[in-house]
Design a protein around this motif. Structure first.
Motif, short mmCIF file in Angstrom:
data_model
loop_
_atom_site.label_atom_id
_atom_site.label_comp_id
_atom_site.label_asym_id
_atom_site.label_seq_id
_atom_site.Cartn_x
_atom_site.Cartn_y
_atom_site.Cartn_z
N ALA A 16 0.83 -1.21 0.00
CA ALA A 16 0.00 0.00 0.00
C ALA A 16 0.86 1.26 0.00
CB ALA A 16 -0.93 -0.02 1.21
N ARG A 17 1.96 1.24 0.77
CA ARG A 17 2.85 2.41 0.79
C ARG A 17 3.50 2.62 -0.57
NH1 ARG A 17 4.03 0.55 6.11
NH2 ARG A 17 5.82 -0.65 5.35
N ALA A 18 3.90 1.53 -1.21
CA ALA A 18 4.50 1.64 -2.55
C ALA A 18 3.49 2.17 -3.55
CB ALA A 18 5.04 0.29 -3.00
N GLN A 19 2.24 1.75 -3.42
CA GLN A 19 1.19 2.25 -4.30
C GLN A 19 0.98 3.75 -4.11
OE1 GLN A 19 1.01 -0.21 -6.67
NE2 GLN A 19 -1.12 0.43 -6.80
N GLN A 20 1.13 4.23 -2.89
CA GLN A 20 1.02 5.66 -2.63
C GLN A 20 2.14 6.44 -3.33
OE1 GLN A 20 0.96 5.97 1.63
NE2 GLN A 20 -1.20 5.36 1.81
N VAL A 21 3.33 5.85 -3.33
CA VAL A 21 4.46 6.47 -4.03
C VAL A 21 4.17 6.56 -5.52
CG1 VAL A 21 6.89 6.18 -4.69
CG2 VAL A 21 6.17 5.76 -2.33
N VAL A 22 3.73 5.45 -6.10
CA VAL A 22 3.41 5.42 -7.53
C VAL A 22 2.29 6.40 -7.86
CG1 VAL A 22 2.47 3.98 -9.38
CG2 VAL A 22 4.22 3.05 -7.85
N ALA A 23 1.25 6.42 -7.03
CA ALA A 23 0.11 7.30 -7.28
C ALA A 23 0.52 8.77 -7.18
CB ALA A 23 -1.01 7.00 -6.29
N LEU A 218 12.54 11.14 -1.50
CA LEU A 218 13.51 10.21 -2.06
C LEU A 218 13.62 8.95 -1.21
CD1 LEU A 218 16.47 12.42 -3.35
CD2 LEU A 218 14.90 11.03 -4.70
N ASP A 219 13.45 9.09 0.10
CA ASP A 219 13.49 7.90 0.97
C ASP A 219 12.35 6.95 0.62
OD1 ASP A 219 15.74 8.69 2.34
OD2 ASP A 219 14.63 9.69 3.95
N ALA A 220 11.18 7.51 0.29
CA ALA A 220 10.05 6.67 -0.09
C ALA A 220 10.32 5.95 -1.40
CB ALA A 220 8.78 7.51 -0.19
N VAL A 221 11.01 6.64 -2.32
CA VAL A 221 11.38 6.01 -3.59
C VAL A 221 12.36 4.87 -3.34
CG1 VAL A 221 12.55 6.36 -5.80
CG2 VAL A 221 10.96 8.09 -4.95
N ARG A 222 13.34 5.08 -2.47
CA ARG A 222 14.31 4.02 -2.17
C ARG A 222 13.62 2.82 -1.53
NH1 ARG A 222 17.10 8.64 0.15
NH2 ARG A 222 18.51 9.54 -1.43
N LEU A 227 11.39 -2.75 -2.34
CA LEU A 227 10.22 -3.62 -2.45
C LEU A 227 10.15 -4.30 -3.81
CD1 LEU A 227 7.75 -4.45 -0.72
CD2 LEU A 227 6.45 -2.69 -1.92
N VAL A 228 10.51 -3.57 -4.86
CA VAL A 228 10.48 -4.15 -6.20
C VAL A 228 11.37 -5.39 -6.28
CG1 VAL A 228 11.26 -3.77 -8.59
CG2 VAL A 228 9.85 -2.06 -7.46
N ALA A 283 4.61 -5.14 -12.19
CA ALA A 283 3.70 -5.79 -11.25
C ALA A 283 3.37 -4.86 -10.10
CB ALA A 283 4.32 -7.09 -10.73
N LEU A 284 4.38 -4.18 -9.57
CA LEU A 284 4.15 -3.24 -8.48
C LEU A 284 3.26 -2.08 -8.92
CD1 LEU A 284 4.85 -2.46 -5.54
CD2 LEU A 284 6.73 -1.11 -6.46
N LEU A 285 3.46 -1.59 -10.14
CA LEU A 285 2.63 -0.50 -10.65
C LEU A 285 1.16 -0.89 -10.70
CD1 LEU A 285 4.78 0.94 -13.60
CD2 LEU A 285 4.66 1.72 -11.24
#
Length: 335
Positions: A16-23, A218-222, A227-228, A283-285
């Motif tokens: 869910a956190r990764a999805q927030q980054v992508v969104a 940038l920390d959220a991107v890392r 996760l990827v 897949a993560l996207l």
């Protein structure tokens, strides 16, 4: 890295956190760039995997705007380098300047020392300058005065090529083309999209004063990058990827003879690596913790178009490499 144990399991909260980054990045992208959904996906795949992206299109299709928008969305350092025949390697990586007052040399880092670097018209730079970029892209460092300087993380190179103007250009060697994870070819916008571009210009969306706040850190991107690497890649998908790349090297046994004869050289093992890394990002996207065959198929053109080398007959008959790639994909059974 294959997900092989319970400790590697991705928790729903992490996804869910990764999805927030992508969104967040996607919203910033769509606020400035009209259309270009595939370009957005390619840039996100590159950002999440640390892979580099080669973009081919005529001028004016928002490549610079797209790269700068992604950089602004993640509060990343962004530099644009306009490649010209007289561009020197030191103009990119940096150099040492003599400080007469102190009697010593001072290192001045070049524009490649940024999180996102846009190399505009990379094929206009000389072979010597192109080779200087190889170390930066592959080793994630530069060498100045015998000392190594690490590049920031994340680090993403976006290089552009203009397919309609070849005078004064230096064709990228296959070895450097192979370093790009993806090659995307951009299309013209639709009439409706082009009208929307004009409306946004009139509304001041592209004004230099309109700098939006960063959507993610940038920390959220890392964290999303980490996760990827944990997205599950089933052995059957691995075999499917390897099978696709294998067919490009042995096309005569699997696809129509006429198309197979157009292939001079097939893809290298870097294609299999690119498929596996990029498919995890796709897949993560889509909000999944595992790769499916459709993720791999969606990347086939972008992973293989710059790695399959066609011969002169294909050029003479104007056979696009995408036609050959489609035949390769059709020849390999989907798991």
């Amino acid at each position: 890295m294959l997900q092989t144990s319970a400790s590697a399991r991705i928790e729903p909260a992490e996804l869910a956190r990764a999805q927030q980054v992508v969104a967040g990045i996607s919203r910033s992208f769509e606020a400035k760039v009209v259309g270009q959904a595939r370009l957005r996906e390619s840039l996100l795949v590159g950002l999440l995997t640390g892979g580099h992206v080669l973009l081919e299109s005529v001028p004016g299709l928002a490549k610079t705007t797209a790269a700068q928008t992604v950089a602004e969305a993640v509060s990343a350092g962004f530099r644009r380098i306009q490649c010209t025949p007289d561009l020197l390697p030191s103009d990119i990586v940096g150099t040492q300047i003599y400080d007469a007052a102190k009697g010593t040399f001072v290192t001045q880092l070049g524009p490649v020392h940024a999180n996102i670097v846009l190399l505009d018209e990379i094929n206009r730079s000389s072979a010597k300058t192109q080779s200087a970029m190889l170390e930066a892209m592959q080793e994630r460092q530069t060498s100045i005065g015998g000392q190594d300087y690490k590049l920031p993380s994340p680090f993403l190179v976006l290089a552009t090529q203009n397919p309609i103007e070849q005078e004064g250009t230096y064709q990228l060697p296959e070895a450097q083309m192979d370093r790009f994870m993806l090659k995307d070819v951009l299309d013209y916008p639709s009439p409706a999209e082009e009208a929307e571009i004009i409306r946004r210009i009139d509304a001041g969306v592209f004004s230099p004063e309109q700098v939006p706040a960063a959507a993610v850190s940038l920390d959220a991107v890392r964290a999303a990058q980490d996760l990827v690497r944990r997205i599950y890649l089933d052995p059957a998908i691995v075999n499917y990827i390897v099978g696709l790349v294998f067919v490009t090297r042995n096309a005569g046994q699997y696809i129509e003879r006429r198309l197979a004869d157009f292939i001079e050289f097939g893809a290298s093992p870097r294609a299999s690596i690119a498929f596996s890394q990029a498919a995890r990002a796709v897949a993560l996207l889509h909000g999944r913790d595992h790769v499916i065959p459709e993720d791999v198929k969606a990347l086939a053109h972008r992973v293989l178009r710059h790695r399959i080398i066609l011969n002169f007959d294909a050029v003479a008959e104007q056979v696009p490499v995408e036609t050959v790639i489609d035949a390769v994909v059709a020849a390999v059974p989907t798991p």
